[in-house]
Write a protein that holds these residues in place. Structure first.
Motif: not given
Length: 553
Positions: A10, A15, A45, A61, A63, A65, A95-97, A104-105, A107
């Motif tokens: 991101f 990481h 998020c 991508k 990711d 959280t 969570r956002r990807v 984007s997706k 959860w």
């Protein structure tokens, strides 16, 4: 409360896993280090807009959280139960990807969710205040919104808006009724005549009489074909029934020799049974048929009426019933409309209801404005504005609107003996930033969100004023969790957890966030106070700032 953030590819973060504590958390770092990294990830998020720029260079991508804890009786718990997302762990995982393509997706607790759902739960979890919030003070509706929020007037203000909306709706209905009165009466008369003309016709089933007429018209040919069929089935020599019986007898003697012949034999037996039934029904049909010329003439007359009316109203004959039902519904709606006189009474009634609600709201706003202005004055005085003075000015509107009966201005004076004037006219940029800061802190005391984020809201202040701001935020952090990006050592010194954002010269460049121990925090405070060169003086000053925090505790 926010407990954990995990960032993968991101922006500048390769990481990064970070645990967030309760209380007052500050983020500091040099300009360009990426202090907004954590807040941008948190915003993603919470359903805010993103784009491919958030994906780390070279990755496909990003990711992110965010993990929150919550109480079983909290609004967010109710939201999770309503959306069947409660997993009984006491945690919310958002969570956002974000893909390099820009899409984007999302959860929530492991279930795919929409951005709208993320925003809904996000508003319950986090409240964000930015350094640009001072511009809100210059927005004319802001004083009224701030007064209503702090004093808890959301419900009476909602009732006023609803009463105003209903009043305006009845006004429009009354005006429409006056304009449509003449055409309405004419249309009612037309509909009544049309329905009267169709009254007898719609009682008849068009499809049934059309079928009956078709049968009578072809009576002779039908009877000829039926007689021929019955003769072929059982009266001729030989006939079909005899031939099938002969075939069945021949195959019956061989059925035991072949399963396939046995199946054929069984199928023919079934066919013979079906054929016998059909023959009996055909004979019965022939016996019951008779030609009725009078009935045929009657049907012909009814069909002529159907076709004439269908041509007149430009529909198919079978659609006349549906057309009649539409006209009946329209007629009932027109007849149900109240006349202008009745609507005029309703307009007066809804206007009075609005005025009653609006007057009550105006009265409680005026009543609470005085102590609220005094409270704001006392809070702002602490930020190096000893002669600050606030008051609310209410001026009646020429025409009431959905927000009430009065315009509400927040007046300010920074100097003793000078009359208070509207903020936009007399407040400097530095004064506006301090006033906005205090108003945001006061608002934060009333919010339901358990996480408050302040993004460099202390811009434009320093020294003792910054120390006071730090104390205000630290006091507020006794009740809610606070994340604050700051450049002020006096603010950062009040933190319960100090997070340092550092840029690493990797390829490509990356940022990391470190949780500082006490000794490391002293060094960072010294850097913030004295620049790149840290000496004994700046270190001693940093230690004194921390001692203020501990003495207060």
């Amino acid at each position: 409360m926010l407990t954990h953030l995990n960032l993968i590819n991101f922006a500048l973060a390769d990481h990064l896993a970070l645990d967030i504590e309760s209380g007052f958390n500050v983020l500091t770092g040099e300009t360009g280090a990426g202090k907004s990294l954590l807040l941008d990830a948190l915003s993603a998020c919470l359903g805010e807009r993103t784009d491919s720029n958030y994906v780390r260079y070279g990755a496909d991508k990003a990711d992110i959280t965010a993990v929150f804890s919550y109480q079983a009786t909290s609004p967010e718990a109710q939201w999770l139960n309503l959306h069947e997302l409660n997993d009984d762990t006491g945690e919310i995982h958002l969570r956002r990807v974000i893909f390099a393509t820009g899409r984007s997706k999302a959860w929530i607790n492991g279930r795919p969710s929409s951005l709208a759902e993320l925003k809904e739960i996000g508003r319950l979890l986090v409240q964000l205040y930015s350094q640009h919030s001072q511009q809100q003070l210059l927005d004319p509706p802001y004083p009224r919104r701030w007064l209503d929020l702090y004093c808890g007037f959301a419900e009476p203000a909602k009732r006023v808006r609803e009463a105003y909306s209903l009043w305006q709706k009845t006004i429009r209905q009354h005006q429409a009724a006056i304009a449509a009165q003449a055409s309405r009466l004419q249309r009612i008369e037309t509909l009544q005549l049309q329905l009267e003309e169709l009254e007898d016709v719609i009682a008849i089933n068009y499809s049934e009489i059309e079928q009956e007429f078709d049968q009578l018209s072809h009576h002779e040919s039908i009877m000829q074909d039926c007689s021929y069929s019955l003769n072929a089935l059982e009266e001729a020599e030989p006939n079909i029934s005899q031939e099938i019986s002969s075939i069945i007898r021949r195959l019956e003697s061989h059925a035991g020799r072949s399963q396939q012949l046995a199946d054929i034999h069984a199928a023919l037996l079934n066919a013979q049974s079906e054929l016998d039934d059909a023959t009996a029904q055909l004979r019965q049909y022939i016996d019951r048929q008779s030609f009725d010329p009078e009935r045929m003439e009657e049907l012909n007359s009814e069909l002529e009426v159907f076709h004439r009316l269908a041509r007149k109203y430009r529909v198919q004959p079978e659609d006349l019933l549906g057309q009649s039902q539409q006209w009946q519904q329209e007629l009932e709606q027109l007849q149900a409309l109240e006349d202008p006189e009745t609507l005029a009474e309703l307009v007066a009634q809804t206007e009075q209801n609005f005025l009653t609600e609006a007057t009550q709201l105006d009265n409680i706003r005026r009543e609470h404005a005085i102590p609220l202005a005094k409270q704001l004055t006392e809070q702002v005085k602490l930020l190096a504005l000893p002669e600050a003075h606030f008051e609310f000015r209410f001026e009646p509107l020429d025409e009431p609107n959905a927000e009430g009966l009065s315009t509400i201005q927040l007046l300010f004076s920074a100097n003793k003996g000078i009359p208070a004037q509207p903020l936009a006219k007399v407040a400097s940029g530095g004064e506006l930033s301090r006033i906005a800061l205090v108003m945001q802190v006061m608002n934060a005391e009333k919010t339901e969100a358990e996480v408050l984020v302040f993004d460099e809201i202390d811009v434009g202040i320093s020294g003792g004023t910054a120390e006071t701001v730090g104390r205000l935020l630290a006091d507020l952090a006794q009740h809610v969790q606070i994340l604050c990006i700051t450049h002020q050592a006096q603010v950062a010194a009040q933190a319960d957890q100090h997070l340092l954002v550092k840029k690493q010269q990797t390829d490509p460049a990356s940022s990391t966030i470190l949780c500082l121990a006490e000794a490391e925090q002293i060094l960072e405070l010294a850097r913030m106070s004295g620049g790149l060169e840290i000496n004994e003086t700046t270190l001693q000053h940093a230690k004194q700032l921390r001692q203020i925090k501990f003495q207060k505790t």
